[in-house]
Write an enzyme that holds these catalytic residues in place. Structure first.
Site, PDB file in Angstrom:
ATOM      1  CD  GLU A 147      63.178  17.860  14.359  1.00 59.94           C
ATOM      2  OE1 GLU A 147      62.280  17.154  14.841  1.00 59.94           O
ATOM      3  OE2 GLU A 147      63.294  19.087  14.581  1.00 59.94           O
ATOM      4  CE1 TYR A 194      36.459   3.915   6.535  1.00 57.42           C
ATOM      5  CE2 TYR A 194      34.315   4.830   7.045  1.00 57.42           C
ATOM      6  CZ  TYR A 194      35.144   3.732   6.860  1.00 57.42           C
ATOM      7  OH  TYR A 194      34.644   2.467   6.998  1.00 57.42           O
ATOM      8  CB  VAL A 198      53.531  19.201  14.945  1.00 52.04           C
ATOM      9  CG1 VAL A 198      54.613  18.198  14.635  1.00 52.04           C
ATOM     10  CG2 VAL A 198      53.631  19.710  16.352  1.00 52.04           C
ATOM     11  CD  GLU A 199      53.160  23.786  17.453  1.00 52.17           C
ATOM     12  OE1 GLU A 199      53.481  23.852  18.653  1.00 52.17           O
ATOM     13  OE2 GLU A 199      53.957  23.372  16.574  1.00 52.17           O
ATOM     14  CE  LYS A 254      58.764  15.935  15.165  1.00 52.65           C
ATOM     15  NZ  LYS A 254      59.633  17.126  15.078  1.00 52.65           N
TER      16      LYS A 254
END
Length: 126
Positions: free
Chosen positions: A31, A63, A82-83, A108
């Site tokens: 990864e 936006y 990802v946190e 993900k």
């Protein structure tokens, strides 16, 4: 008896769903060598009262600007979790766009066999 509202009381929000960005995220060696697509949902606290009356973009959150900034940030980032990515997105948008709160959902796709995606959802306040 009317209660005085504070900046967290209103329920208005602008929602941006499935913003897809390629980034370097993950803990495994493989990864760390490839860019993977993450999907980002943002729910951003915005009082739309003024904009709904004026019908002017200057009175609301643009936006498109948020999306471009998040795409740029995520595309250049390198995180293991990802946190961490979700937390940094929240910090960025809250500070740069002066929002009272944000909910960030980072997914993900295909990270777990048999699941559409895996992700983290956080809500943060300024």
């Amino acid at each position: 008896m009317d209660k005085k509202m504070n900046k967290y009381d209103y329920g208005d929000a602008i929602v941006l769903n499935d913003l897809r960005v390629k980034t370097l995220v993950g803990i495994w060696d493989w990864e760390r060598k490839i860019r993977q697509v993450v999907s980002i949902d943002l729910e951003m606290g915005v009082d739309i009262t003024r904009a709904s009356t004026s019908d002017s973009i200057e009175d609301t959150l643009n936006y498109k600007n948020v999306a471009k900034r998040v795409q740029s940030f995520v595309g250049e980032s390198e995180f293991r979790l990802v946190e961490t990515l979700a937390e940094r997105i929240a910090e960025l948008v809250l500070s740069e766009f002066q929002l009272p709160w944000i909910q960030v959902y980072v997914k993900k796709p295909g990270a777990i066999r048999g699941a559409e995606n895996v992700g983290i959802r956080i809500r943060r306040y300024r």
